[in-house]
Design a protein around this motif. Sequence first.
Motif, PDB file in Angstrom:
ATOM      1  N   VAL A   1      34.497   7.989   6.318  1.00 59.99           N
ATOM      2  CA  VAL A   1      33.313   8.419   5.497  1.00 59.99           C
ATOM      3  C   VAL A   1      33.990   9.206   4.534  1.00 59.99           C
ATOM      4  CG1 VAL A   1      32.269  10.392   6.801  1.00 59.99           C
ATOM      5  CG2 VAL A   1      30.876   8.766   5.417  1.00 59.99           C
ATOM      6  N   ALA A   2      33.495   8.989   3.184  1.00 60.10           N
ATOM      7  CA  ALA A   2      33.842  10.167   2.501  1.00 60.10           C
ATOM      8  C   ALA A   2      32.368  10.670   1.622  1.00 60.10           C
ATOM      9  CB  ALA A   2      34.582   9.530   0.943  1.00 60.10           C
ATOM     10  N   ILE A   3      31.950  11.945   1.652  1.00 56.24           N
ATOM     11  CA  ILE A   3      30.711  12.421   1.269  1.00 56.24           C
ATOM     12  C   ILE A   3      30.670  12.263  -0.187  1.00 56.24           C
ATOM     13  CG2 ILE A   3      29.416  14.269   1.397  1.00 56.24           C
ATOM     14  CD1 ILE A   3      29.817  13.107   4.317  1.00 56.24           C
ATOM     15  N   ARG A   4      29.532  11.588  -0.793  1.00 59.17           N
ATOM     16  CA  ARG A   4      29.276  11.512  -2.008  1.00 59.17           C
ATOM     17  C   ARG A   4      27.794  12.114  -2.498  1.00 59.17           C
ATOM     18  NH1 ARG A   4      33.636  11.063  -2.348  1.00 59.17           N
ATOM     19  NH2 ARG A   4      35.031   9.435  -2.863  1.00 59.17           N
ATOM     20  N   PHE A   5      27.552  12.470  -3.635  1.00 60.71           N
ATOM     21  CA  PHE A   5      26.483  13.332  -3.929  1.00 60.71           C
ATOM     22  C   PHE A   5      25.178  12.614  -3.598  1.00 60.71           C
ATOM     23  CE2 PHE A   5      27.287  17.430  -5.583  1.00 60.71           C
ATOM     24  CZ  PHE A   5      26.164  17.944  -5.268  1.00 60.71           C
ATOM     25  N   ARG A   6      24.998  11.398  -4.269  1.00 60.11           N
ATOM     26  CA  ARG A   6      23.687  10.720  -3.840  1.00 60.11           C
ATOM     27  C   ARG A   6      23.831  10.454  -2.211  1.00 60.11           C
ATOM     28  NH1 ARG A   6      25.592   5.842  -6.661  1.00 60.11           N
ATOM     29  NH2 ARG A   6      27.515   7.141  -6.709  1.00 60.11           N
ATOM     30  N   PRO A   7      22.436  10.133  -1.783  1.00 60.53           N
ATOM     31  CA  PRO A   7      22.467  10.097  -0.402  1.00 60.53           C
ATOM     32  C   PRO A   7      23.200   8.743  -0.051  1.00 60.53           C
ATOM     33  CG  PRO A   7      20.353   9.803  -1.310  1.00 60.53           C
ATOM     34  CD  PRO A   7      21.086  10.355  -2.350  1.00 60.53           C
ATOM     35  N   SER A   8      24.269   8.595  -0.285  1.00 58.95           N
ATOM     36  CA  SER A   8      24.999   7.139   0.116  1.00 58.95           C
ATOM     37  C   SER A   8      26.429   7.407  -0.050  1.00 58.95           C
ATOM     38  CB  SER A   8      24.666   6.219  -0.881  1.00 58.95           C
ATOM     39  OG  SER A   8      25.797   5.684  -1.463  1.00 58.95           O
ATOM     40  N   PHE A   9      27.143   7.106   1.138  1.00 56.27           N
ATOM     41  CA  PHE A   9      28.670   7.562   1.357  1.00 56.27           C
ATOM     42  C   PHE A   9      29.449   6.513   1.143  1.00 56.27           C
ATOM     43  CE2 PHE A   9      26.865  10.540   4.766  1.00 56.27           C
ATOM     44  CZ  PHE A   9      26.277  11.461   3.765  1.00 56.27           C
ATOM     45  N   VAL A  10      30.675   6.746   0.856  1.00 58.29           N
ATOM     46  CA  VAL A  10      31.785   5.701   0.750  1.00 58.29           C
ATOM     47  C   VAL A  10      32.349   5.573   2.138  1.00 58.29           C
ATOM     48  CG1 VAL A  10      33.757   4.921  -0.249  1.00 58.29           C
ATOM     49  CG2 VAL A  10      31.983   6.203  -1.649  1.00 58.29           C
ATOM     50  N   VAL A  11      32.360   4.495   2.666  1.00 55.47           N
ATOM     51  CA  VAL A  11      32.822   4.016   4.053  1.00 55.47           C
ATOM     52  C   VAL A  11      34.198   3.080   3.692  1.00 55.47           C
ATOM     53  CG1 VAL A  11      32.639   3.237   6.283  1.00 55.47           C
ATOM     54  CG2 VAL A  11      30.855   4.399   5.400  1.00 55.47           C
ATOM     55  N   SER A  12      35.335   3.715   3.946  1.00 57.86           N
ATOM     56  CA  SER A  12      36.503   2.770   4.064  1.00 57.86           C
ATOM     57  C   SER A  12      37.038   2.212   5.234  1.00 57.86           C
ATOM     58  CB  SER A  12      37.671   3.447   3.201  1.00 57.86           C
ATOM     59  OG  SER A  12      37.248   4.640   2.471  1.00 57.86           O
ATOM     60  N   GLY A  13      36.825   0.962   5.416  1.00 56.58           N
ATOM     61  CA  GLY A  13      37.402   0.516   6.869  1.00 56.58           C
ATOM     62  C   GLY A  13      38.707  -0.118   6.549  1.00 56.58           C
ATOM     63  N   SER A  14      39.342  -1.047   7.547  1.00 53.97           N
ATOM     64  CA  SER A  14      40.678  -1.642   7.375  1.00 53.97           C
ATOM     65  C   SER A  14      40.636  -2.734   6.308  1.00 53.97           C
ATOM     66  CB  SER A  14      40.881  -2.265   8.685  1.00 53.97           C
ATOM     67  OG  SER A  14      40.029  -3.170   8.834  1.00 53.97           O
ATOM     68  N   ASP A  15      39.488  -3.431   5.816  1.00 60.50           N
ATOM     69  CA  ASP A  15      39.682  -4.304   4.833  1.00 60.50           C
ATOM     70  C   ASP A  15      38.476  -4.134   3.821  1.00 60.50           C
ATOM     71  OD1 ASP A  15      37.760  -4.792   6.649  1.00 60.50           O
ATOM     72  OD2 ASP A  15      37.923  -7.041   6.716  1.00 60.50           O
ATOM     73  N   ARG A  16      37.796  -3.154   3.904  1.00 61.09           N
ATOM     74  CA  ARG A  16      36.658  -3.163   2.902  1.00 61.09           C
ATOM     75  C   ARG A  16      36.394  -1.521   2.628  1.00 61.09           C
ATOM     76  NH1 ARG A  16      32.431  -6.543   5.843  1.00 61.09           N
ATOM     77  NH2 ARG A  16      34.202  -6.768   7.469  1.00 61.09           N
ATOM     78  N   LYS A  17      35.548  -1.336   1.498  1.00 62.14           N
ATOM     79  CA  LYS A  17      35.168  -0.065   0.959  1.00 62.14           C
ATOM     80  C   LYS A  17      33.928  -0.166   0.297  1.00 62.14           C
ATOM     81  CE  LYS A  17      37.290   3.893  -1.426  1.00 62.14           C
ATOM     82  NZ  LYS A  17      38.563   4.229  -2.053  1.00 62.14           N
ATOM     83  N   ILE A  18      32.822   0.284   1.113  1.00 67.37           N
ATOM     84  CA  ILE A  18      31.545   0.044   0.632  1.00 67.37           C
ATOM     85  C   ILE A  18      30.637   1.278   0.520  1.00 67.37           C
ATOM     86  CG2 ILE A  18      31.417  -2.310   1.109  1.00 67.37           C
ATOM     87  CD1 ILE A  18      29.579  -1.330   3.329  1.00 67.37           C
ATOM     88  N   GLU A  19      29.612   1.551  -0.315  1.00 67.86           N
ATOM     89  CA  GLU A  19      28.637   2.588  -0.326  1.00 67.86           C
ATOM     90  C   GLU A  19      27.603   2.427   0.516  1.00 67.86           C
ATOM     91  OE1 GLU A  19      27.269   3.963  -3.815  1.00 67.86           O
ATOM     92  OE2 GLU A  19      29.230   4.397  -4.598  1.00 67.86           O
ATOM     93  N   VAL A  20      27.246   3.186   1.454  1.00 72.06           N
ATOM     94  CA  VAL A  20      26.376   3.042   2.558  1.00 72.06           C
ATOM     95  C   VAL A  20      25.646   4.364   2.539  1.00 72.06           C
ATOM     96  CG1 VAL A  20      26.145   2.409   4.933  1.00 72.06           C
ATOM     97  CG2 VAL A  20      28.126   1.688   3.841  1.00 72.06           C
ATOM     98  N   HIS A  21      24.190   4.056   3.041  1.00 72.95           N
ATOM     99  CA  HIS A  21      23.320   5.052   3.152  1.00 72.95           C
ATOM    100  C   HIS A  21      23.478   5.622   4.550  1.00 72.95           C
ATOM    101  CE1 HIS A  21      19.613   7.515   3.931  1.00 72.95           C
ATOM    102  NE2 HIS A  21      19.596   7.442   2.603  1.00 72.95           N
ATOM    103  N   PRO A  22      23.505   7.079   4.746  1.00 76.92           N
ATOM    104  CA  PRO A  22      23.955   7.401   6.038  1.00 76.92           C
ATOM    105  C   PRO A  22      22.993   7.119   7.091  1.00 76.92           C
ATOM    106  CG  PRO A  22      23.218   9.440   4.400  1.00 76.92           C
ATOM    107  CD  PRO A  22      23.471   8.012   3.540  1.00 76.92           C
ATOM    108  N   LYS A  23      21.979   6.625   6.828  1.00 74.94           N
ATOM    109  CA  LYS A  23      20.973   6.167   8.127  1.00 74.94           C
ATOM    110  C   LYS A  23      21.700   4.792   8.748  1.00 74.94           C
ATOM    111  CE  LYS A  23      17.779   3.279   5.309  1.00 74.94           C
ATOM    112  NZ  LYS A  23      16.918   3.109   4.692  1.00 74.94           N
ATOM    113  N   HIS A  24      22.605   4.329   8.300  1.00 73.14           N
ATOM    114  CA  HIS A  24      23.196   3.154   8.741  1.00 73.14           C
ATOM    115  C   HIS A  24      24.616   3.665   9.521  1.00 73.14           C
ATOM    116  CE1 HIS A  24      20.332   0.848   6.834  1.00 73.14           C
ATOM    117  NE2 HIS A  24      20.638   1.039   5.567  1.00 73.14           N
TER     118      HIS A  24
END
Length: 427
Positions: A391-414
Amino acid sequence: MMQNRVLVLDSRRQPLMPCHPARARALLKEGRAAVFRSFPFTIILLERASGDVQPVRVKCDPGSKTTGMALVAEFARRGPTVVWAAELTHRGEAIRSALRQRAMHRRSRRNRKTRYRAPRFDNRKRSEGWLPPSLRHRVDTVMSWVGRLRRLAPVTSISQELVRFDTQKMQNPEITGVEYQQGTLAGYEVREYLLEKWGRKCAYCEAKDVPLEIDHIHPRSRGGSDRVSNLTLACHACNQAKGNRDIREFLANRPERLAAILARAKTPLRDAAAINSTRWALCEQLKATSLPVETGSGGRTKYNRSQQGYSKAHWIDAACVGHSGSAVWLDAGMRPLLMEATGHGELQRARVDKHGFPLAHKRGGKSFRDFRTGDLVRCRKPGLPDFLGRVAIRFRPSFVVSGSDRKIEVHPKHLVVVQKADGYAYA
Ligand SMILES: [Zn+2]
């Protein structure tokens, strides 16, 4: 194929013997154990407050890029057996370049001001045993893993590869002229010695990273001795070309090379060449744990590995270190835990351009509620398959999660934290 065993703690967090993954799965399923740590996978027994333990040896082969580590159960049924293995990748080069960049920024900042100020960095005194930060890091990361393994497994002793070759095992052949015999322990020590002495390249054509053969400078067929001062390393092509000719004959058109080889052959390698300051610093710290520390040479490691017919891998080298590595059972197909030192991010609060001028100041911090940049999380976003990522913390309440094959923005509740950031990436 054997897998890494699962590390086990009792309910008082004292280490028990590592168990088979199937057994750990059963315990977890029955609710008698809980996951304590994902990497390395460790379970904690909820009901048992004690258990029988047998001695476990932690073994390491420190390298400049990668350090192999292995846990060996010394009294397993088959004899000493590797139950857990890992390969730790260091980030020495990243540290060097970060420090070089910092020094560059400081220098340019000094020069940018109107009057000259002398650099301050070389006024500092260095304490005894000082190591450059990139080397210090290797010692520190290995020590932190030895400490971690001691908390997770009943470790009673330590083995470390300390030197490349052991002149005692060679019985100082430069002086006494003990015969070199291929395939013996002394032979392996001699080979490591020659690699160091001749700079790991062919003495005749300087070819590197090719298989090197031991070559008699004055051929044996013409009365040349087996003393180490009569041995050099040659690539296969040069060795074949030379055949059983004398070196003076072979290098008749290259007098400079001939003189250089003859001069080098006569000079014994000082013991210091076998000594690597990082390995000695590590050895000192391992001894400070008060556990018995066994040390071995690189020649001994290779001898043990080839005698037992094991392939080359960092963790297998670790298992073969020292006298205890002469008989160790392992499954060469076992997949070690891959750990990569990633560091803890940077403290720099401003992005700078190549001249060191600030471009933009960073906002916010690295943590938000229970999350921190670098945490390993499981992403459970509806409509997407679950995956693990950083996880990389971003300002909006949505983080960037980088997996082995994808990088997406996700809300922390997920997101669910699987393992807190600890400065390592695992695979
Ligand atoms: Zn060559």
